[in-house]
Design a protein around this motif. Structure first.
Motif, mmCIF file in Angstrom:
data_model
loop_
_atom_site.group_PDB
_atom_site.id
_atom_site.type_symbol
_atom_site.label_atom_id
_atom_site.label_comp_id
_atom_site.label_asym_id
_atom_site.label_seq_id
_atom_site.Cartn_x
_atom_site.Cartn_y
_atom_site.Cartn_z
ATOM 1 N N ALA A 141 44.199 22.292 -17.167
ATOM 2 C CA ALA A 141 43.363 21.190 -16.699
ATOM 3 C C ALA A 141 44.206 20.003 -16.269
ATOM 4 C CB ALA A 141 42.389 20.773 -17.798
ATOM 5 N N VAL A 142 45.234 19.664 -17.036
ATOM 6 C CA VAL A 142 46.094 18.530 -16.691
ATOM 7 C C VAL A 142 46.802 18.784 -15.363
ATOM 8 C CG1 VAL A 142 48.161 17.238 -17.340
ATOM 9 C CG2 VAL A 142 46.422 17.754 -19.056
ATOM 10 N N PRO A 150 45.114 10.760 -10.207
ATOM 11 C CA PRO A 150 44.631 9.721 -11.137
ATOM 12 C C PRO A 150 45.764 8.757 -11.472
ATOM 13 C CG PRO A 150 45.084 11.741 -12.334
ATOM 14 C CD PRO A 150 45.269 12.066 -10.880
ATOM 15 N N ALA A 151 45.407 7.563 -11.908
ATOM 16 C CA ALA A 151 46.436 6.613 -12.312
ATOM 17 C C ALA A 151 47.115 7.069 -13.602
ATOM 18 C CB ALA A 151 45.816 5.226 -12.507
ATOM 19 N N ARG A 152 46.347 7.712 -14.463
ATOM 20 C CA ARG A 152 46.838 8.072 -15.789
ATOM 21 C C ARG A 152 46.010 9.240 -16.319
ATOM 22 N NH1 ARG A 152 47.035 3.159 -20.179
ATOM 23 N NH2 ARG A 152 48.230 4.115 -21.854
ATOM 24 N N VAL A 153 46.652 10.179 -16.987
ATOM 25 C CA VAL A 153 45.948 11.289 -17.620
ATOM 26 C C VAL A 153 46.237 11.248 -19.117
ATOM 27 C CG1 VAL A 153 45.667 13.788 -17.806
ATOM 28 C CG2 VAL A 153 46.055 12.742 -15.563
ATOM 29 N N VAL A 154 45.168 11.116 -19.888
ATOM 30 C CA VAL A 154 45.268 11.082 -21.346
ATOM 31 C C VAL A 154 44.601 12.335 -21.896
ATOM 32 C CG1 VAL A 154 44.651 9.829 -23.455
ATOM 33 C CG2 VAL A 154 45.206 8.562 -21.358
ATOM 34 N N VAL A 155 45.326 13.112 -22.681
ATOM 35 C CA VAL A 155 44.755 14.273 -23.356
ATOM 36 C C VAL A 155 44.402 13.844 -24.776
ATOM 37 C CG1 VAL A 155 45.164 16.618 -24.187
ATOM 38 C CG2 VAL A 155 46.092 15.892 -21.975
ATOM 39 N N ALA A 156 43.179 14.162 -25.206
ATOM 40 C CA ALA A 156 42.723 13.677 -26.500
ATOM 41 C C ALA A 156 41.914 14.744 -27.227
ATOM 42 C CB ALA A 156 41.879 12.409 -26.329
ATOM 43 N N ALA A 157 42.097 14.821 -28.537
ATOM 44 C CA ALA A 157 41.336 15.739 -29.388
ATOM 45 C C ALA A 157 41.408 15.233 -30.817
ATOM 46 C CB ALA A 157 41.882 17.158 -29.295
ATOM 47 N N PRO A 158 40.359 15.438 -31.593
ATOM 48 C CA PRO A 158 40.428 15.022 -32.991
ATOM 49 C C PRO A 158 41.561 15.680 -33.752
ATOM 50 C CG PRO A 158 38.158 15.411 -32.348
ATOM 51 C CD PRO A 158 39.012 15.900 -31.216
ATOM 52 N N VAL A 159 41.846 16.956 -33.454
ATOM 53 C CA VAL A 159 42.926 17.661 -34.134
ATOM 54 C C VAL A 159 43.719 18.462 -33.111
ATOM 55 C CG1 VAL A 159 41.421 19.626 -34.696
ATOM 56 C CG2 VAL A 159 43.511 19.247 -36.024
ATOM 57 N N CYS A 160 45.040 18.441 -33.271
ATOM 58 C CA CYS A 160 45.923 19.137 -32.343
ATOM 59 C C CYS A 160 47.153 19.606 -33.095
ATOM 60 C CB CYS A 160 46.328 18.209 -31.197
ATOM 61 S SG CYS A 160 47.475 18.941 -30.012
ATOM 62 N N ALA A 161 47.560 20.845 -32.866
ATOM 63 C CA ALA A 161 48.788 21.342 -33.480
ATOM 64 C C ALA A 161 49.961 20.458 -33.053
ATOM 65 C CB ALA A 161 49.027 22.788 -33.064
ATOM 66 N N GLU A 162 50.822 20.164 -33.978
ATOM 67 C CA GLU A 162 51.922 19.233 -33.716
ATOM 68 C C GLU A 162 52.783 19.689 -32.541
ATOM 69 O OE1 GLU A 162 55.353 16.916 -36.316
ATOM 70 O OE2 GLU A 162 54.736 18.929 -36.905
ATOM 71 N N ALA A 163 53.159 20.966 -32.513
ATOM 72 C CA ALA A 163 54.007 21.470 -31.430
ATOM 73 C C ALA A 163 53.276 21.407 -30.084
ATOM 74 C CB ALA A 163 54.434 22.904 -31.731
ATOM 75 N N THR A 164 51.967 21.650 -30.103
ATOM 76 C CA THR A 164 51.173 21.582 -28.878
ATOM 77 C C THR A 164 51.107 20.149 -28.354
ATOM 78 O OG1 THR A 164 49.839 23.501 -29.492
ATOM 79 C CG2 THR A 164 48.878 21.968 -27.911
ATOM 80 N N ALA A 165 50.920 19.185 -29.244
ATOM 81 C CA ALA A 165 50.892 17.778 -28.833
ATOM 82 C C ALA A 165 52.213 17.381 -28.185
ATOM 83 C CB ALA A 165 50.603 16.886 -30.038
ATOM 84 N N GLN A 166 53.309 17.851 -28.752
ATOM 85 C CA GLN A 166 54.623 17.522 -28.181
ATOM 86 C C GLN A 166 54.793 18.152 -26.806
ATOM 87 O OE1 GLN A 166 57.281 18.930 -31.256
ATOM 88 N NE2 GLN A 166 56.868 17.184 -32.608
ATOM 89 N N ARG A 167 54.304 19.390 -26.634
ATOM 90 C CA ARG A 167 54.424 20.041 -25.331
ATOM 91 C C ARG A 167 53.556 19.355 -24.284
ATOM 92 N NH1 ARG A 167 51.860 24.363 -26.061
ATOM 93 N NH2 ARG A 167 50.334 24.384 -24.371
ATOM 94 N N LEU A 168 52.308 19.028 -24.646
ATOM 95 C CA LEU A 168 51.413 18.380 -23.694
ATOM 96 C C LEU A 168 51.895 16.980 -23.321
ATOM 97 C CD1 LEU A 168 47.941 19.473 -25.138
ATOM 98 C CD2 LEU A 168 49.036 20.288 -23.040
ATOM 99 N N ALA A 169 52.620 16.327 -24.224
ATOM 100 C CA ALA A 169 53.135 14.983 -23.939
ATOM 101 C C ALA A 169 54.133 14.989 -22.785
ATOM 102 C CB ALA A 169 53.781 14.398 -25.189
ATOM 103 N N ARG A 170 54.668 16.158 -22.461
ATOM 104 C CA ARG A 170 55.626 16.246 -21.353
ATOM 105 C C ARG A 170 54.935 16.291 -19.994
ATOM 106 N NH1 ARG A 170 58.458 19.636 -25.204
ATOM 107 N NH2 ARG A 170 57.565 21.554 -24.333
ATOM 108 N N ILE A 171 53.624 16.601 -19.975
ATOM 109 C CA ILE A 171 52.916 16.664 -18.688
ATOM 110 C C ILE A 171 51.792 15.642 -18.585
ATOM 111 C CG2 ILE A 171 53.491 19.099 -18.350
ATOM 112 C CD1 ILE A 171 50.600 19.760 -19.173
ATOM 113 N N ALA A 172 51.356 15.076 -19.704
ATOM 114 C CA ALA A 172 50.319 14.035 -19.698
ATOM 115 C C ALA A 172 50.969 12.680 -19.937
ATOM 116 C CB ALA A 172 49.277 14.326 -20.781
ATOM 117 N N ASP A 173 50.264 11.620 -19.572
ATOM 118 C CA ASP A 173 50.792 10.271 -19.809
ATOM 119 C C ASP A 173 50.689 9.882 -21.281
ATOM 120 O OD1 ASP A 173 51.398 9.308 -16.993
ATOM 121 O OD2 ASP A 173 49.325 9.948 -16.778
ATOM 122 N N ASP A 174 49.623 10.349 -21.935
ATOM 123 C CA ASP A 174 49.438 10.087 -23.360
ATOM 124 C C ASP A 174 48.724 11.282 -23.984
ATOM 125 O OD1 ASP A 174 50.121 7.047 -23.872
ATOM 126 O OD2 ASP A 174 48.944 7.113 -22.022
#
Length: 320
Positions: A141-142, A150-174
């Motif tokens: 989706a990102v 878009p000016a900025r893409v923020v990926v958000a979820a109440p719970v996220c696996a730590e390694a997944t959050a780190q990987r998504l941070a490389r393609i999303a702004d936040d």
């Protein structure tokens, strides 16, 4: 700490997202489970809500096991790292991806109908799911959203696996999460109530209640009355302003046009302009626009339709 349900997760997530001070945000939920979470975020941000469809590429007979993902707006799938480990050859993976594309197209038609995705260029986009384990659908989706400027893409979820959050941070702004466990196990374990969301529930959240609200708008020279229909996820607001003392609220023609605009995904505001013209009309329209932004949190484009009142209700509609 587990969440009571998706609504609770959405409210707690929204508390963290508001700290980002986003500009003209729009909230997109990944169906199905991400949409009720996104609805809470959109309400907190006073932002439009819509859906963005992505789908796992699954192995036949193992639909919950994703080897990749596709999303609306892009053709190339995202490949999971397990594809090669499982020995899935290129032609088989493409066949699985094509099945997922068909499902994405079907869901887009079901959730959005003839309405197009809102214009995202230059806006802050918040992409929401109820939880991110591998995050492969969010990644697809990102990558699709990036092509929409878009000016900025923020990926958000109440719970996220730590390694997944780190990987998504490389393609999303936040990447914003309430909980980031090192060992997620399963998203459902983080909710007391993780009841499956139905398509009808998704559609109900997206369409909301398009009921008419009678509003009073204070202006420098009095009070402006109007009928406001503001569904969630509106693409824009169209203000109807009959000049020279006319009433768009009482006009059969204006109400007819407004209903068609609402069906196309627009909010509408039909005004009683009373006996004002010229600069007074412009000042009242400016007051209405300011009221929409400040009192209803409108962050989408505002357009205007003007009509000259006549003895019969066959108004000549013009777009200035």
């Amino acid at each position: 700490m587990p969440f009571r349900d998706r609504a609770d997760g959405g409210r707690r997530l929204a508390e963290r997202i508001t700290a980002l001070h986003l500009t003209s945000p729009i909230v997109l939920g990944l169906p199905r489970g991400g949409v009720p979470v996104a609805a809470e975020v959109a309400a907190a941000l006073r932002a439009p809500l819509d859906v963005f469809v992505a789908r796992k590429v699954a192995l036949p007979g193992h639909e919950e096991f994703g080897v990749g993902a596709v999303a609306e707006g892009i053709y190339d799938p995202v490949r999971s790292g397990v594809v090669d480990d499982l020995g899935v050859n290129k032609s088989d993976f493409e066949a699985f991806a094509q099945q997922a594309r068909h499902e994405v197209d079907r869901r887009v038609r079901m959730y959005r109908g003839a309405r197009a995705l809102p214009h995202l260029a230059g806006r802050d986009v918040v992409l929401v799911d109820d939880g991110l384990a591998t995050g492969v659908t969010a990644e697809a989706a990102v990558r699709s959203l990036r092509a929409m400027s878009p000016a900025r893409v923020v990926v958000a979820a109440p719970v996220c696996a730590e390694a997944t959050a780190q990987r998504l941070a490389r393609i999303a702004d936040d990447v914003v999460c309430v909980e980031t466990p090192a060992d997620l196990v399963a998203v459902g374990h983080w909710y007391h109530d993780f009841t499956q969301i139905t398509d009808d529930e998704v559609i109900a959240l997206l369409t909301g209640d398009p009921s008419v609200e009678e509003v009073l708008i204070a202006t420098d020279d009095g009070v402006l009355r109007g009928d406001l229909t503001l569904p969630p996820g509106a693409r824009g607001v169209v203000v109807f302003a009959a000049s020279e003392g006319g009433s768009s609220r009482a006009s059969i023609t204006d109400r007819y046009v407004a209903e068609h605009l609402q069906a196309a995904g627009f909010a509408t505001l039909l005004l009683d302009m009373e006996a004002h013209a010229g600069a007074a009309v412009a000042a009242r329209l400016a007051a209405a626009a300011q009221w929409l932004e400040e009192q209803r949190g409108v962050r989408v484009p505002i357009g205007y339709i003007g009509a000259e009142p006549r003895e019969t209700d066959t108004d000549g509609i013009s777009i200035p």
